[in-house]
Enzyme design. Sequence first.
Site, PDB file in Angstrom:
ATOM      1  N   HIS A 154      38.673 -73.487 -13.072  1.00  0.00           N
ATOM      2  CA  HIS A 154      39.692 -73.426 -14.135  1.00  0.00           C
ATOM      3  C   HIS A 154      40.994 -72.811 -13.617  1.00  0.00           C
ATOM      4  O   HIS A 154      41.801 -72.315 -14.397  1.00  0.00           O
ATOM      5  CB  HIS A 154      39.190 -72.629 -15.351  1.00  0.00           C
ATOM      6  CG  HIS A 154      37.792 -72.950 -15.749  1.00  0.00           C
ATOM      7  ND1 HIS A 154      37.461 -74.016 -16.551  1.00  0.00           N
ATOM      8  CD2 HIS A 154      36.615 -72.350 -15.428  1.00  0.00           C
ATOM      9  CE1 HIS A 154      36.146 -74.062 -16.719  1.00  0.00           C
ATOM     10  NE2 HIS A 154      35.613 -73.059 -16.042  1.00  0.00           N
ATOM     11  N   SER A 284      65.785 -76.838  -0.654  1.00  0.00           N
ATOM     12  CA  SER A 284      66.586 -76.910  -1.874  1.00  0.00           C
ATOM     13  C   SER A 284      68.058 -76.833  -1.494  1.00  0.00           C
ATOM     14  O   SER A 284      68.430 -76.070  -0.598  1.00  0.00           O
ATOM     15  CB  SER A 284      66.229 -75.757  -2.816  1.00  0.00           C
ATOM     16  OG  SER A 284      67.184 -75.648  -3.864  1.00  0.00           O
TER      17      SER A 284
END
Length: 481
Positions: A154, A284
């Site tokens: 999970h 970036s």
Amino acid sequence: MESHAKYQSPLTSRYASKEMAYNFSDDKRFSNWRKLWLNLATAEKQLGLNDITEEALEEMRQHLYDIDYEVAAAEEKRRRHDVMAHVHTFGLVCPSAAPIIHLGATSCYVTDNGDLMNLRDGLDILLNKLSYVIDSLAKFAKQYRDLPTLGFTHFQPAQLTTVGKRATLWLQELLWDLRNLTRARDDLQFRGVKGTTGTQASFLTLFDGDHEKVEQLDQLVTELSGFSTPYAVTGQTYSRKVDNDVLAPLSSFGATAHKIATDIRLLANLKEIEEPFEKDQIGSSAMAYKRNPMRCERICSLSRHLMILVQDALATSSVQWLERTLDDSAIRRISIPEAYLTADILLTILQNVFDGMVVYPAVIKQRINQELPFMATENIIMAMVKKGGDRQVCHEEIRVLSHQAAHKVKVEGESNDLIERIKATKYFEPIWPDLDKLLDPSTFIGRAPEQVDSFLAKCVEPALAPYQEKLKSKTEAVLSV
């Protein structure tokens, strides 16, 4: 430049390999047609059609690749029929063969058989590339077979595993893809010579009602074209269910690639594992420090496209009326090449990622140290009981300390200090000398290293056995660079 004045698919202009782009090129398509006309004429002559001369066959052999696209385009504009335009174009350079080119055949003789040749050759390209990807990831799994890492269920901290064991989960799905694509490749057959509605009526007329010769013709052309058997029955086309059988495992591979790339993106966020990042690469335009997982992001992006293409094949096969309908043509020109091209691109990127994947053991160890004290509580309780302690009393003692440590981590943003609290609590003094051993990560990974060894030996090595020569050649080529 004209090429910049119109849309081009990024699959071919930006990403795909030369061999896969060629597999669906006009050069491959129309040279396949010419080979099929040569194979048909060769077989017809061998079975007794005396109007076909050796001179005609030799002319055809000499002109399999010199396709005059300007002549073909002019003929198609005039005749509104691509196959007949290329019959005429081929006949112009093979005058002795012109009267017998396409003898007894329907258009689907070249279009469908040519498509099956592309499906076969494309799968050969993909299977080889997939074997390289599996081999590369297997080496990674072996290298990190026993490096403990925090497991996640999970996406929440769970019991420890190893970096190599996690890689075997990716490998297992890739092996299933190898199996599925091999099955699709082995199941492919040839449309052969079946005539306009699949009855072989035209060929029965050519051979004066000799059914045996028609069957021999079907088999001989099939073998000359590189297949072992033709489909026993067809309509005008081979069943479009065959396209389902090919695109389904390709789409399934897309799901595998997406899952692997997503896992690596999650691990990159944790700074545990990263895809390769080149020296001058920019992550970036604004944030100079960033190392975005752009390869894995591209894998996820393209995988989504690949996963849905099987829907085109399913929809098409479901509406092929009776012996055939032409609403299959346009969509197949798009979905089949795009499925192959996309799968090819994904394999190339996966290879790049696996060959240069970076592991950060110090970060992995730091994360283990944050979580392992909580996971070790059961071992600590058992150790206390062995020293004469009461299990229920010990459980309560460690429960209180665990909650205090969790408060430090979650509320105050501090490190996990459960072990320090245990060392400061007199109740646990009997096991203080044993704490380092109780907290050794290697004691929490179960049989993970042995599972890696067994999996590689029993599953990966046999699956890669047919590709060993090519894998060896690839390794030697890399070492020579």
